[in-house]
Design an enzyme around this catalytic site. Structure first.
Site, mmCIF file in Angstrom:
data_model
loop_
_atom_site.group_PDB
_atom_site.id
_atom_site.type_symbol
_atom_site.label_atom_id
_atom_site.label_comp_id
_atom_site.label_asym_id
_atom_site.label_seq_id
_atom_site.Cartn_x
_atom_site.Cartn_y
_atom_site.Cartn_z
ATOM 1 N N GLY A 8 0.811 -1.211 0.000
ATOM 2 C CA GLY A 8 0.000 0.000 0.000
ATOM 3 C C GLY A 8 0.846 1.263 0.000
ATOM 4 C CB ALA A 11 0.132 1.254 -4.269
ATOM 5 C CE1 TYR A 12 -1.263 8.874 -0.437
ATOM 6 C CE2 TYR A 12 1.073 9.205 -0.016
ATOM 7 C CZ TYR A 12 -0.215 9.691 -0.049
ATOM 8 O OH TYR A 12 -0.459 10.991 0.301
ATOM 9 C CB ALA A 13 5.512 6.078 -2.901
ATOM 10 C CB SER A 15 -0.758 7.044 -6.686
ATOM 11 O OG SER A 15 -0.745 7.541 -5.360
#
Length: 119
Positions: A8, A11-13, A15
């Site tokens: 997670g 994925a956040y980084a 995005s």
């Protein structure tokens, strides 16, 4: 694109990096129109429900993040600046990959493919 070993936070980084990359390209597309676009990391771990629910100790206040947003939208010192990255109130450099034109082309191509849009 993450296809194995999903994380997670990774994925956040990714995005956020993609948002910065698209902003750089959009700034180039809008050059000469009088419209400016920039990327902003308003604050770190603001005291929000999402941060607290994630078990993270807040570092910044929502007010600090809001002030950074307002500054970028209305500050005389940033008027006319476009395609930049700001951390809070300060202009800074993003991850070096954001400035890689070929990486941005690959991201755009993949995004168009995954969304079923044409370029």
């Amino acid at each position: 694109m993450i296809v194995k070993n999903y994380s997670g936070s990774r994925a956040y980084a990714q995005s956020k990096l993609a948002q910065i990359m698209f902003t750089i390209d959009l700034a180039n597309e809008l050059e000469g129109t009088g419209v400016t676009v920039n990327s902003l990391h308003p604050a770190t771990y603001m005291n929000t429900t999402m941060v607290r629910a994630g078990g993270i100790t807040p570092i910044s206040t929502v007010e600090e993040g809001g002030a950074a947003i307002l500054h970028l939208a209305t500050g005389d010192d940033v008027a006319g600046k476009s395609g930049l990255f700001f951390n809070g109130m300060n202009e800074t450099r993003a991850n070096p990959q954001a400035y890689d034109a070929e990486a941005r082309r690959r991201l755009r191509r993949l995004s168009l493919e995954l969304t079923g849009l044409s370029g």
